[in-house]
Design a protein around this motif. Structure first.
Motif, short mmCIF file in Angstrom:
data_model
loop_
_atom_site.label_atom_id
_atom_site.label_comp_id
_atom_site.label_asym_id
_atom_site.label_seq_id
_atom_site.Cartn_x
_atom_site.Cartn_y
_atom_site.Cartn_z
N ILE A 1 33.39 37.29 -32.18
CA ILE A 1 34.01 38.60 -32.43
C ILE A 1 35.09 38.86 -31.39
O ILE A 1 36.20 39.30 -31.72
CB ILE A 1 32.95 39.72 -32.39
N LYS A 2 34.79 38.57 -30.13
CA LYS A 2 35.77 38.77 -29.06
C LYS A 2 36.99 37.89 -29.25
O LYS A 2 38.13 38.33 -29.06
CB LYS A 2 35.12 38.48 -27.71
N SER A 3 36.76 36.65 -29.68
CA SER A 3 37.86 35.70 -29.86
C SER A 3 38.79 36.11 -31.01
O SER A 3 40.00 35.86 -30.96
CB SER A 3 37.32 34.30 -30.13
N ALA A 4 38.22 36.73 -32.04
CA ALA A 4 39.00 37.10 -33.22
C ALA A 4 39.57 38.51 -33.13
O ALA A 4 40.26 38.97 -34.05
CB ALA A 4 38.13 36.98 -34.48
N LYS B 1 37.67 49.03 -34.83
CA LYS B 1 36.73 50.12 -34.58
C LYS B 1 35.29 49.61 -34.73
O LYS B 1 34.42 49.94 -33.92
CB LYS B 1 36.98 51.28 -35.54
N VAL B 2 35.07 48.80 -35.76
CA VAL B 2 33.74 48.23 -35.99
C VAL B 2 33.40 47.26 -34.86
O VAL B 2 32.30 47.29 -34.30
CB VAL B 2 33.66 47.50 -37.35
N ALA B 3 34.36 46.41 -34.51
CA ALA B 3 34.13 45.42 -33.46
C ALA B 3 33.83 46.11 -32.13
O ALA B 3 32.92 45.68 -31.40
CB ALA B 3 35.36 44.52 -33.31
N ARG C 1 34.26 44.55 -45.14
CA ARG C 1 35.42 43.67 -44.94
C ARG C 1 35.36 43.00 -43.57
O ARG C 1 35.74 41.84 -43.42
CB ARG C 1 36.73 44.47 -45.08
N PHE C 2 34.87 43.73 -42.58
CA PHE C 2 34.71 43.15 -41.24
C PHE C 2 33.73 41.98 -41.29
O PHE C 2 33.97 40.94 -40.69
CB PHE C 2 34.20 44.23 -40.27
N CYS C 3 32.64 42.17 -42.02
CA CYS C 3 31.64 41.10 -42.17
C CYS C 3 32.27 39.88 -42.85
O CYS C 3 32.01 38.74 -42.46
CB CYS C 3 30.44 41.58 -42.99
N LYS C 4 33.10 40.11 -43.87
CA LYS C 4 33.75 39.02 -44.57
C LYS C 4 34.78 38.33 -43.67
O LYS C 4 34.95 37.11 -43.73
CB LYS C 4 34.43 39.53 -45.85
N THR C 5 35.47 39.13 -42.85
CA THR C 5 36.44 38.55 -41.92
C THR C 5 35.76 37.61 -40.94
O THR C 5 36.33 36.59 -40.53
CB THR C 5 37.16 39.68 -41.13
N MET C 6 34.51 37.95 -40.60
CA MET C 6 33.73 37.10 -39.69
C MET C 6 33.01 35.98 -40.45
O MET C 6 32.06 35.39 -39.94
CB MET C 6 32.71 37.95 -38.93
#
Length: 213
Positions: A9-12, A22-24, A55-60
């Motif tokens: 998460i930090k890297s992306a 905001k979610v991260a 969408r955040f989950c999908k991005t990850m």
């Protein structure tokens, strides 16, 4: 295979959209708290919509919110020994009593996590729906179908109005013939399976109450 999910998460972070950041930010600041939150609770805490969290989950590269929480949990406990971490705890050197104790601790933790997620008002409404329903139909696809069938089997012992079909086409037919006063119980690990969403839409259009697990 999962790696350190928090590090990912930090890297992306720089590639995230404004709402994804905001979610991260919330997850990075409150990782353990996020584990016990529903997607709606997390969205409200971040000041975004449910779809933004999804969408955040999908991005990850996750299939859905539940997989996101699983990866987060693995990241928090990676490499640690102790309570509930069966994959890393149990080894060939363990005695029978040690293995038994670790299995016990793992199940105790799972029960406590489930208890912490229970919402009494929602639980009460679902029980009332089940009690008044003329028919209760259980739906799922893949591994969620196995869970649905197990649940239907247990409910059938106390309610004769329970139905479940393992075939996706039969599920769609059953959902389309439901009516007001009946309940569709839908199991989904990711919340994004097309067949499951289609069944939920058919049941809703037919007038049935929807319970999602």
């Amino acid at each position: 295979m999962q790696g350190d999910f928090i590090t990912r998460i930090k890297s992306a972070y720089n590639q995230f959209t404004k709402t994804e950041r905001k979610v991260a930010d919330f997850v990075l600041d409150n990782p353990r708290r996020a584990l016990f939150m529903s997607i709606t609770d997390l969205a409200e805490s971040c000041g975004v919509g449910d779809t933004s969290v999804f969408r955040f989950c999908k991005t990850m590269n996750g299939k859905g919110y539940q997989e996101f929480k699983m990866l987060l949990s693995l990241s928090l406990h990676e490499g640690k020994q102790g309570f509930g971490q069966m994959e890393s705890d149990i080894s060939l050197e363990d005695s029978f009593s040690q293995v038994a104790e670790k299995v016990l601790n793992s199940n105790i933790k799972a029960l406590k996590e489930t208890h912490s997620l229970l919402k009494e008002d929602v639980f009460r409404r679902v029980v009332e729906c089940f009690h008044k329903a003329g028919r209760i139909c259980f739906y799922g696809v893949g591994t969620s179908m196995t869970t649905a069938m197990k649940a239907a089997d247990k409910f059938l012992k106390i309610e004769p109005k329970v139905y479940c079909s393992p075939d996706s086409h039969m599920q769609a037919m059953m959902a389309s013939t439901m009516s007001r006063g009946e309940v569709a119980v839908i199991f989904s690990y990711s919340g994004a399976t097309k067949d499951t969403i289609h069944v939920a839409q058919l049941a809703r259009q037919a007038g049935a109450a929807i319970v999602c697990v």
